[in-house]
Design a protein around this motif. Sequence first.
Motif, PDB file in Angstrom:
ATOM      1  N   PRO A 196      45.038  80.799 -63.448  1.00 38.46           N
ATOM      2  CA  PRO A 196      45.575  79.834 -64.425  1.00 38.46           C
ATOM      3  C   PRO A 196      45.491  80.426 -65.829  1.00 38.46           C
ATOM      4  O   PRO A 196      44.029  80.739 -65.816  1.00 38.46           O
ATOM      5  CB  PRO A 196      45.468  78.595 -63.904  1.00 38.46           C
ATOM      6  CG  PRO A 196      44.101  78.694 -63.146  1.00 38.46           C
ATOM      7  CD  PRO A 196      43.929  79.700 -62.738  1.00 38.46           C
TER       8      PRO A 196
ATOM      9  N   ARG B 199      53.694  73.921 -61.485  1.00 36.84           N
ATOM     10  CA  ARG B 199      55.181  74.658 -61.234  1.00 36.84           C
ATOM     11  C   ARG B 199      55.506  74.710 -59.882  1.00 36.84           C
ATOM     12  O   ARG B 199      54.854  74.950 -58.960  1.00 36.84           O
ATOM     13  CB  ARG B 199      55.011  75.963 -61.991  1.00 36.84           C
ATOM     14  CG  ARG B 199      56.202  76.908 -61.821  1.00 36.84           C
ATOM     15  CD  ARG B 199      56.221  78.253 -62.174  1.00 36.84           C
ATOM     16  NE  ARG B 199      55.058  78.994 -61.762  1.00 36.84           N
ATOM     17  CZ  ARG B 199      55.116  79.487 -60.550  1.00 36.84           C
ATOM     18  NH1 ARG B 199      56.225  79.759 -59.769  1.00 36.84           N
ATOM     19  NH2 ARG B 199      53.977  80.331 -60.133  1.00 36.84           N
TER      20      ARG B 199
ATOM     21  N   ASP C  65      49.689  76.489 -63.003  1.00 39.81           N
ATOM     22  CA  ASP C  65      49.942  77.691 -64.064  1.00 39.81           C
ATOM     23  C   ASP C  65      49.050  77.464 -65.374  1.00 39.81           C
ATOM     24  O   ASP C  65      48.655  78.712 -65.622  1.00 39.81           O
ATOM     25  CB  ASP C  65      51.422  77.588 -64.505  1.00 39.81           C
ATOM     26  CG  ASP C  65      52.556  78.317 -63.586  1.00 39.81           C
ATOM     27  OD1 ASP C  65      51.855  78.964 -62.702  1.00 39.81           O
ATOM     28  OD2 ASP C  65      53.720  78.413 -63.959  1.00 39.81           O
TER      29      ASP C  65
ATOM     30  N   SER D 125      58.330  72.186 -64.198  1.00 37.41           N
ATOM     31  CA  SER D 125      56.871  71.750 -64.356  1.00 37.41           C
ATOM     32  C   SER D 125      56.688  70.204 -64.385  1.00 37.41           C
ATOM     33  O   SER D 125      57.559  69.547 -64.815  1.00 37.41           O
ATOM     34  CB  SER D 125      56.432  72.560 -65.689  1.00 37.41           C
ATOM     35  OG  SER D 125      56.686  73.957 -65.663  1.00 37.41           O
TER      36      SER D 125
END
Length: 304
Positions: free
Chosen positions: A108, A141, A156, A16
């Motif tokens: 998201p 991500r 995300d 991430s």
Amino acid sequence: MANYAVSASKLTENTSVFIRGKLAFAVLARVIEGEELTASDQRKVKNGMSPVGRPHTTATITNAEVQFADPSNPTIEETFVSERRYNSTMRPETSPNYSIDSKGSKLPIILIPSAAGDGTYDRDETGRELAQGLDVTLVLRVYKPKDFNNRGLALDQVIVHEAPRYHKAFGVDQAALAARGIVLNGTPRPVQAAPASAAPATALPVATEVEDGLSFPAPQPVSAPVAVASQVPVQTASATVADAPTSAAAPALDQKETLEQKLARLEAENASLKDAGSAVGAPAATDPGNGSGPAQQAGITYQS
């Protein structure tokens, strides 16, 4: 073309990257697809960019800064994202900017500060688009597409660092509506009007007439009933006509009758009465009291 130190092939899946800035533009509450996707790709090509070509969500932030886990030792993924920030030629004061088109049908997760004010975050479930200018962090991500060897980035989460504000619906802020006692159920969305030529023909609404304060459907024109000829035969009364000949018509009042004409008329009338068996023309009985002979035939006679 920019020279990057890190290529997508060097990224590690499921790692991430956090990048923070001011939200400039975003479509996060729905997926861009269909006609909207076609129009978006056409604008990108017109501006010299590559089309996305697939359903996606999108976000652009200004004054973008990568939130390094260790500023003295950035990860490959953090360096990859930091290198892909860009300066705005139209608004250089907002630089650097960062944009992402996150492909796929998943939306998201949006996190907003908890109403408890304890520093925790709650998931935003309003289904509304975030307003421009919010202080946000995009959580990216790394993933590997099925049909490509290089890696990609997906959006995300979006973390909002202040009280959330939302994009105005139809130019009216829902908070302003709520302050006036108008609360909307759900999020109103604009509807694309169909072209007049493509609009299906629809029946016109039935007009109404007001009678005694109540609204009733107006009478509609109907075809006049077709009259059907009656099959019942017309009956006529059968009149019984006497066999007696019709008497001659009386002369007009202003016509002067001669003696010969009058005599002929009277004789004809007398004969008709006798032949019809009238009591006037019946034979009279003999009067035995005066010893006279047979009585004369009744009627009108003339003696010489």
